[in-house]
Write an enzyme that holds these catalytic residues in place. Structure first.
Site, PDB file in Angstrom:
ATOM      1  N   HIS A   1     -10.310   3.234  -0.703  1.00 48.49           N
ATOM      2  CA  HIS A   1     -10.489   2.762   0.674  1.00 48.49           C
ATOM      3  C   HIS A   1     -11.352   1.508   0.631  1.00 48.49           C
ATOM      4  O   HIS A   1     -12.352   1.381   1.343  1.00 48.49           O
ATOM      5  CB  HIS A   1     -11.119   3.860   1.552  1.00 48.49           C
ATOM      6  CG  HIS A   1     -10.321   4.145   2.773  1.00 48.49           C
ATOM      7  ND1 HIS A   1     -10.860   4.501   3.967  1.00 48.49           N
ATOM      8  CD2 HIS A   1      -8.984   4.106   2.979  1.00 48.49           C
ATOM      9  CE1 HIS A   1      -9.886   4.677   4.854  1.00 48.49           C
ATOM     10  NE2 HIS A   1      -8.753   4.446   4.278  1.00 48.49           N
TER      11      HIS A   1
ATOM     12  N   HIS B   1       0.806  -1.197   0.000  1.00 46.74           N
ATOM     13  CA  HIS B   1       0.000   0.000   0.000  1.00 46.74           C
ATOM     14  C   HIS B   1       0.852   1.266   0.000  1.00 46.74           C
ATOM     15  O   HIS B   1       0.552   2.240  -0.676  1.00 46.74           O
ATOM     16  CB  HIS B   1      -0.881  -0.041   1.248  1.00 46.74           C
ATOM     17  CG  HIS B   1      -1.876   1.053   1.348  1.00 46.74           C
ATOM     18  ND1 HIS B   1      -2.898   1.197   0.457  1.00 46.74           N
ATOM     19  CD2 HIS B   1      -2.000   2.060   2.248  1.00 46.74           C
ATOM     20  CE1 HIS B   1      -3.627   2.240   0.805  1.00 46.74           C
ATOM     21  NE2 HIS B   1      -3.092   2.787   1.877  1.00 46.74           N
TER      22      HIS B   1
END
Ligand code: ADP
Ligand code: MG
Lengths: 228, 80, 739, 80
Positions: free
Chosen positions: C95, C49
């Site tokens: 998200h 990430h």
């Protein structure tokens, strides 16, 4: 004509209201909620937003901001005080206006233009409008559902109701469940008013409607006579 | 002292959230669910060891901030 | 004797998601074995990430340069020059996994994060978009996720006071166990307000602003986003982070005041890697080091350990770097806005990041090793073996559909239907800049006090990209470019959000590379550099990858902004109905028609045509600038039939349309739009189209209360405007009301 | 039967609303107010006269709808 636009932490419509007041001919100043002197101003607006995050209950915490005693004092002197959306909620919590708000009937936030029928022109918000006039103005709230102890006692103090495009007031045209479709009210003297939809969002053709101008102008015109 | 306050909307005032929850429960197949009311429970740590005094202060907090006199009732429980 | 493996025996670095080789690399950098705090920092910073370790080798392909690019990829947001001293900042983020765990808070904190990326640059955030994808609404859990995500975006965005001006919703089986929640934010600023994420010079102090630090998301978003979901995720659920839009609002105002007064040298938001990132990256960018004192950090919970403090993802925090003589002024601004501030570090020369906790050194490492020394993986790529079969698997309809029934079913498809249930929950009017609101091809925002308008469109299409990632990727850029052009804006820059499956699978990496190739080609044609983006891998459930789902956000500039920009709802009875663009290849592969009517996903979508793409965009821009056709709409999902129906529904008028065969009505070939043409502009429009070599087809005219399709044969059909409107408007509310 | 449910956000999860209320109380001059947590109290009418059975059904309602398993704990009280 100087108008104070009160800014609480979490307020977010202050610049929009100042802009619209400018178009309506007033000189608007942003005033932080910790200020305690508004004697310089000819009118006061509590704009929309989420003062103190709307935590606990909308308007509940803002009511105790240092500026609110001064708003009360000026209101008692007859100075025009207008609460829009969240500002309306604050005025109710501060007992400058009757009633309270809770969540919209359908439990969703509503942002869209709605129709209002003007019911009474004896106030700082509606003096330039006509009874029966239908205005298209954006609504923008989650806790816009107005409730009051005794709706009958509101007679003569309801400035505008939710309606349809033809001005008819019924359940169908009630977007949020407000008692008697009430969208705007005033105190008995007419110098303190609250409105749930946002007149400042309807002041330019390019934004889709200019129907809010008559209300903003009413407010600005109300400031004059008291001050000269 | 630990204080628990329950703030309840007066019964005559509608509770859209409670109505929605009641309907949702029926839709989900729970039979025999009647009125649902959704209240606020506020848990508070307050300094002090005089129960009566704490209660007095918390009552004032409720009257001034935590409940809305127009539509709410409240109840205070002070844990010993 | 063979004991079962005891999970407690698993070495810490593996529990933190570091491979054995990565662990060894860390040992090499430090010349010793790492402390727990150091391990924590490397593990978050080297997660997929944060480090882009699988994607970085491919992202270099993107064109990123143009004279108007002020800040390209790599900073918190991309920045472009709008002229006259105005800049725009744009960023998109995903998200996905947090929104699956807790839809309201997952989406809300996504909005909070993307806002911070933008105001970190010195910009005031002026608008938000969201691109959200779920499994079918026939499933109760998907309805829960969908309504929770929308409520979360509304709850946070409305309260923080930034309008949400649009986005996309799509429903597709592959997102059932893995919804996609992407959010995008646009900010504007004056050139002199631009701030970068640098720590400045020796002696600068690091001031942590905003929320107290708690044990939020420890092992959360960054680790979460790097590990797939499987059946056990229910028991491993990490703690959920709760967004506080009120705190964020104060933080925005405080930071903007700091920039206004020139009180900071640099700013970094605290995102997925929390303090680890906010200390190391700005120091590394400045070629400096930093002494950090964790005891100064204001905490929400007692007894937090150093790794917890370093990894915490508590929301609504910013790090400001300040010259010592400005510190008092900075703290004063924080006090005024009623936010907490703590001095947590000092910038040093030499490049070493030293972290103390309880008075002891708990970490001492080269600041740049956390970002720059992060591993890079050239993961194998391989064309999926199933692809050729998929291309050959074209739709086989035994009986041709009836046009009216097909149209009604398409209008009732939640991915095509009215999105009003969503966007009316979002404040989309705040700031009084919204000239074209959600519900059109692109939103248009004015910049007060200037002649400028900013148009933004976001587009994604998982089905097309699954069938051909390269063509699909390119077509998204062209579609977004056409959407903004329809308002009169010139396409300017692109951000992308690449939502993909498991990068350890060669076919996923192949899809990834091909998509980037397609996006890059189209960006080159349109001269729209990529100025930022985000990669989300491991979007899979039980080993099944989602469709490759890139999302494109495209920013266009209209200067001057047309006085009456065309709208979707401007058609009136008596106007002619024209189509611009080529109808040559008529291809249903990947179309909504195939999916909805035939339940089929197969074949190969048609290739984009760079020359036609450019030409159609020019025609659209000039149409708007010259004020010719007042109503326009691009042809995308559902083809011309749906585009026409949408224009009719929104305008409240019927139409009569000539067509040759139904394939042409429902095909989704790119580079086309329809327009409502008043008689007095017809010849100007024809001249305009001819100048750009763009074919024009006169399809019919507007009027009446029906949408009629005529070809002189039995396929002719008609749908009542009222019925079409009802289907389209109610598709989503009806399903949410319980199927 | 009348059932009262309290749904509480787990203590490790932040409660911005509670924090804000705690600050507001201090600002208003109430001294000695510590942590504030704001929970939901749900009052429910449920048909049935077997306490254990009602409790079982209400537990299921909590698990499926009234509480969020990811972030809330709940407590059920059945009035006799
Ligand atoms: N998640 C969302 N949030 C806000 N607006 C949305 C969302 N999804 C769709 N919209 C708005 O609804 C309109 C139609 O969306 P969509 O069908 O995806 O457009 P198109 O078919 O032109 O690509 C657009 O204006 C878009 O901005
Ligand atoms: Mg479009």
């Amino acid at each position: 004509m100087k108008a104070a636009v009160v800014v609480f932490p979490g307020t977010n419509c202050e610049h929009d209201v100042a802009w619209a007041l400018g178009i309506a001919g007033a000189d608007a100043h942003l005033v932080w909620h910790r200020e305690t002197d508004l004697s310089d101003f000819d009118g006061i607006v509590l704009p929309g937003g989420f003062a103190h995050g709307d935590y606990l209950r909308t308007g509940a915490i803002a009511r105790f901001s240092p500026i609110m005693d001064e708003v009360k004092r000026r209101a008692e002197e007859g100075v025009p005080v207008l609460g829009i959306c969240n500002g309306f909620q604050v005025l109710c919590e501060a007992h400058l206006l009757p009633g309270a708000f809770h969540q919209n009937r359908d439990l969703t936030f509503i942002c869209r233009p709605i129709h209002l029928r003007v019911e009474d022109t004896d106030s700082i918000l509606t003096r330039a409008a006509e009874v029966g006039q239908v205005l298209t103005i954006p609504l923008n709230s989650y806790e816009g559902n107005f409730t009051v102890h005794d709706p009958a006692a509101m007679r003569g103090r309801v400035l505008a109701r939710y309606a349809d495009a033809t001005g008819s007031v019924d359940d169908e045209s009630n977007p949020n469940g407000s008692v008697d479709n009430i969208a705007a009210i005033s105190n008995p003297a007419g110098n303190v008013a609250g409105i749930m939809p946002h007149p400042e969002r309807a002041v330019e053709e390019i934004l889709g409607s200019v129907d809010g101008l008559v209300l903003m102008r009413s407010f600005v015109e109300s400031m004059e006579p008291a001050r000269v | 002292m630990k204080v628990t306050i329950v703030v309840r909307r007066r019964p005559e005032i509608s509770d859209p959230q409670g109505t929605t929850v009641s309907r949702a429960l029926s839709d989900m197949g729970f039979a025999g669910v009647g009125t649902v009311r959704i209240n606020k429970e506020i848990e508070l740590e307050v300094e002090g060891d005089d129960t009566a005094d704490v209660e007095r202060r918390v009552t004032e907090m409720c009257e001034r901030l935590l409940a809305n006199p127009v539509m709410d009732d409240f109840e205070i429980r002070v844990a010993e | 004797m063979s004991d079962p493996v005891d999970p407690d025996e698993e070495p810490v670095h593996r529990l933190l998601g570091l491979t054995d080789e990565e662990f060894e690399t860390i040992g090499g950098i430090l010349g010793r074995s790492p402390s727990d705090a150091e391990l924590a920092m490397y593990s978050v910073m080297w997660s997929e990430h944060c480090s882009y370790k699988s994607s970085r080798p491919h992202l270099g392909r993107f064109p990123t340069q143009a004279p108007w690019v002020v800040v390209g990829p790599g900073e918190n947001a991309g920045v472009v020059d709008l002229g006259d001293g105005w800049l725009a900042a744009l960023r998109i983020e995903s998200h996905n996994h947090p929104s699956f765990v807790e839809p309201y808070q997952g989406a809300a904190t996504g909005v909070g994060g993307i806002l911070r990326d933008v105001f970190t640059m010195g910009a005031r955030p002026i608008a938000l978009w969201n691109q959200i994808r779920f499994g079918s609404l026939d499933d109760a859990h998907n309805r829960y996720l969908f309504s929770g995500v929308v409520a979360g975006i509304a709850g946070y965005g409305n309260a923080v006071g930034v309008p949400t001006l649009g986005g996309e919703i799509a429903f597709e089986e592959c997102y059932t166990g893995n919804p996609l929640v992407n959010v995008m934010c646009l900010g504007v600023l004056r050139r002199e307000q631009l701030v970068l994420g640098t720590a400045g010079t020796e002696g600068s102090v690091a001031v942590l602003l905003g929320n107290a630090t708690g044990r939020d998301g420890i092992g959360g978003a960054s680790v979460l986003a790097s590990a797939s979901f499987d059946e056990t995720s229910g028991t491993k659920r990490p703690s959920v982070q709760v967004g506080d839009p009120f705190e964020e609002k104060k933080l925005i105002e405080a930071c903007l005041e700091l920039y206004d007064k020139g009180l900071v040298v640099g700013v970094q938001d605290l995102g997925a890697a929390g303090l680890s990132c906010a200390c190391s990256e700005p120091a590394a960018r400045a070629g400096m080091g930093m002494d950090v004192d964790l005891d100064a950090v204001h905490t929400r919970e007692p007894d937090m350990t150093a790794p917890e403090l370093l990894m915490s993802e508590s929301q609504e925090r910013m790090m400001a770097f300040v010259a010592p003589d400005r510190l008092e002024a900075v703290l004063e601004v924080a006090r005024r806005w009623e936010i907490d501030a703590a001095v947590v570090g000092t910038v040093t020369t030499g490049g070493t990041l030293t972290v103390r906790h309880n008075g002891e050194v708990v970490a001492e490492l080269p600041a740049d090793s956390l970002s720059e020394a992060a591993p890079v993986y050239k993961r194998p790529t391989g064309e999926p073996i199933w692809l050729a079969g998929l291309w050959n698997n074209t739709m086989d309809l035994l009986t041709p559909p009836s046009v009216d029934e097909a149209l009604l079913r398409l209008l009732d498809d939640p991915s095509i239907a009215d999105a009003r249930w969503v966007y009316e929950q979002y404040d989309h009017m705040l700031f009084l800049n919204t000239v074209i609101e959600p519900g059109h091809d692109a939103s248009l925002i004015r910049i007060k006090g200037t002649s400028k308008g900013l148009a933004v469109s976001t587009d994604g299409n998982g089905r097309h990209c699954y069938l051909d990632p390269r063509r699909g990727g390119a077509r998204l850029v062209y579609e977004a470019g056409l959407n903004v052009a329809l308002t009169g804006a010139e396409p300017m820059a692109v951000v992308d959000n690449l939502n993909f499956g498991n990068p350890e699978k060669p076919e996923v990496m192949w899809q990834f590379r091909e998509t980037i190739e397609g996006i890059s080609e189209a960006c080159e044609v349109l001269s729209t550099p990529v100025i930022g983006g985000n990669v989300s891998f491991y979007n899979e459930t039980d080993g099944n990858d989602i469709f490759p789902t890139p999302v494109i956000g495209l920013l266009g500039l209209a200067d001057p902004m047309p006085a009456h920009p065309p709208r979707l709802d401007g058609a009136r009875a008596g106007m002619e109905l024209w189509m611009f663009g080529s109808q040559r290849s008529r291809n249903l592969a990947g179309s909504a028609f195939e999916k909805v009517i035939a339940g089929h996903v197969g074949g190969r979508p048609s290739a984009p045509d760079a020359v036609m793409a450019r030409g159609v965009i020019e025609v659209a821009i000039h149409n708007a600038r010259l004020g010719l056709a007042p109503a326009v709409h691009d042809i995308s999902d559902g083809g011309a039939a749906v585009a026409i129906a949408e224009m009719c529904i929104r305008s409240g008028v019927g139409a009569t349309v000539q067509f040759t065969d139904w394939v042409g009505l429902f095909a989704e070939n790119p580079h086309r739009f329809i327009a409502a043409v008043p008689a007095d502009v017809a010849s100007d429009l024809e001249t305009l189209a001819a100048r750009w070599d763009v074919p024009v087809t006169r399809l019919g005219h507007f009027g009446g209360t029906e949408i009629r399709f005529e070809n002189g044969g039995p396929e002719s059909a008609s749908v009542g405007l009222a019925e079409a409107t009802e289907r389209w408007r109610e598709a989503i509310p009806r399903r949410l009301a319980g199927g």
